[in-house]
Design an enzyme around this catalytic site. Structure first.
Site, PDB file in Angstrom:
ATOM      1  N   LEU A   3      -5.437   9.665  -4.708  1.00  0.00           N
ATOM      2  CA  LEU A   3      -4.435   9.251  -5.276  1.00  0.00           C
ATOM      3  C   LEU A   3      -4.142   7.845  -5.405  1.00  0.00           C
ATOM      4  CD1 LEU A   3      -1.801  11.521  -3.143  1.00  0.00           C
ATOM      5  CD2 LEU A   3      -2.122  11.747  -5.692  1.00  0.00           C
ATOM      6  N   ASP A   4      -3.759   7.444  -6.658  1.00  0.00           N
ATOM      7  CA  ASP A   4      -3.259   6.259  -7.300  1.00  0.00           C
ATOM      8  C   ASP A   4      -2.296   5.518  -6.099  1.00  0.00           C
ATOM      9  OD1 ASP A   4      -4.689   6.474  -9.419  1.00  0.00           O
ATOM     10  OD2 ASP A   4      -3.010   6.722 -10.672  1.00  0.00           O
ATOM     11  N   LEU A   5      -2.643   3.972  -6.155  1.00  0.00           N
ATOM     12  CA  LEU A   5      -1.746   3.349  -5.217  1.00  0.00           C
ATOM     13  C   LEU A   5       0.105   3.717  -5.233  1.00  0.00           C
ATOM     14  CD1 LEU A   5      -1.840   0.756  -3.163  1.00  0.00           C
ATOM     15  CD2 LEU A   5      -1.120  -0.652  -5.425  1.00  0.00           C
ATOM     16  N   GLY A  30       0.853   6.621  -6.615  1.00  0.00           N
ATOM     17  CA  GLY A  30       1.153   8.036  -6.248  1.00  0.00           C
ATOM     18  C   GLY A  30       1.637   8.559  -4.792  1.00  0.00           C
TER      19      GLY A  30
END
Length: 282
Positions: A39-41, A43
């Site tokens: 998951l993105d930072l 996210g």
């Protein structure tokens, strides 16, 4: 010795997926830990963490589809394709609700998606976002992805809508925001993202990092990931299959969950009464 399995974490914003893995590993004093999809930072949401031999599930999960909820802002596009980036394109928004509905329906299915420049994709052995931050030119190639379902959950602000998207693994939701906006004759960027499902795992069953640190979590057994029939092996059969040998078993062709003395060994595949170990989890 700590058992192997999967822990469902509700990742908060502002912390990397790898940082969550390290927290789980240190807290449990585990030998190995990993995750089943970054998951993105910024996210948030479901992040399945694998413990010990369950880390071998990574390749198996590469093809599992996922579900997200995300807000898209229309009217501008940033270099990162989310609202944390710098605006590089802008255009007025004048689509109707009916046009939005039609555009959303039109994106369901397979299509060639261009990944964001600011992504973890590797180009020539180099990470795209690292090169982009250096000001280097990044030449990415489109990849076929599939949007399985795409729903409008509602308007949540000026030119801002919330969507629910189920898609194939490797799909970039930020790119969907960009591409949907193009269909509508404008530009778009992702405002926020929440993962609610990963394969057969759901966010509703995840715990926060705070709950995890207090010991309020469930270690999901590795074998529950698979929906195959069980097949118990004798000690002799276990010894032989452990050493790479093929077993003769009078069972139907297909895949099986293999056990020895109730210990889960992994996945075996049988063809014409010949059984071999295809995924070792011990």
């Amino acid at each position: 010795m700590l058992e192997s399995g999967i822990i469902l974490i509700n990742k908060p914003k502002g912390i990397s997926s790898n940082k969550v893995v390290n927290i789980v590993k240190a807290t449990l004093h585990a030998k190995k830990c990993g995750h089943l999809g970054t998951l993105d930072l910024e996210g948030e949401g479901l992040l399945p963490i694998t413990v010990n031999s369950a880390t071998k599930l990574f390749d198996y999960f590469l093809k599992k589809d996922k579900t997200y909820e995300a807000n898209f802002v229309f009217g501008y596009e940033t270099d990162t394709l989310d609202t944390s980036g710098t605006i590089v394109k802008a255009k007025e928004v004048n689509f109707t609700e009916a046009e939005l509905e039609e555009a959303v329906k039109g994106m369901i299915g397979k299509y060639e998606q261009m990944p964001p420049i600011y992504s973890a994709k590797k180009v020539g052995g180099k990470v795209a976002y690292v090169e982009a931050r250096k000001g280097q030119e990044v030449n990415l190639s489109p990849k076929e992805v599939e949007i399985i379902s795409f729903k409008i959950l509602g308007k949540v602000g000026e030119n801002t809508y919330r969507f629910e998207i189920s898609c194939s693994s490797g799909t970039y939701i930020r790119s969907i925001a960009r591409d949907l906006a193009y269909h509508l004759g404008t530009y778009g960027s992702m405002q926020c993202i929440l993962r609610t499902r990963c394969g057969k795992f759901y966010l509703k069953n995840a715990v926060t990092l705070e709950e995890f640190k207090k010991g309020n979590f469930k270690l999901i057994s590795t074998d529950c990931v698979f929906n195959y029939e069980k097949l118990e092996l004798s000690d002799d059969e276990f010894f032989r299959i452990e050493n790479g040998q093929t077993l003769q078993k009078e069972v139907l062709d297909g895949k099986y969950k293999l056990y020895n003395s109730s210990t889960f060994l992994g996945i075996g595949e049988c063809y014409r009464n010949s059984l071999k170990l295809t995924l070792r989890l011990f």
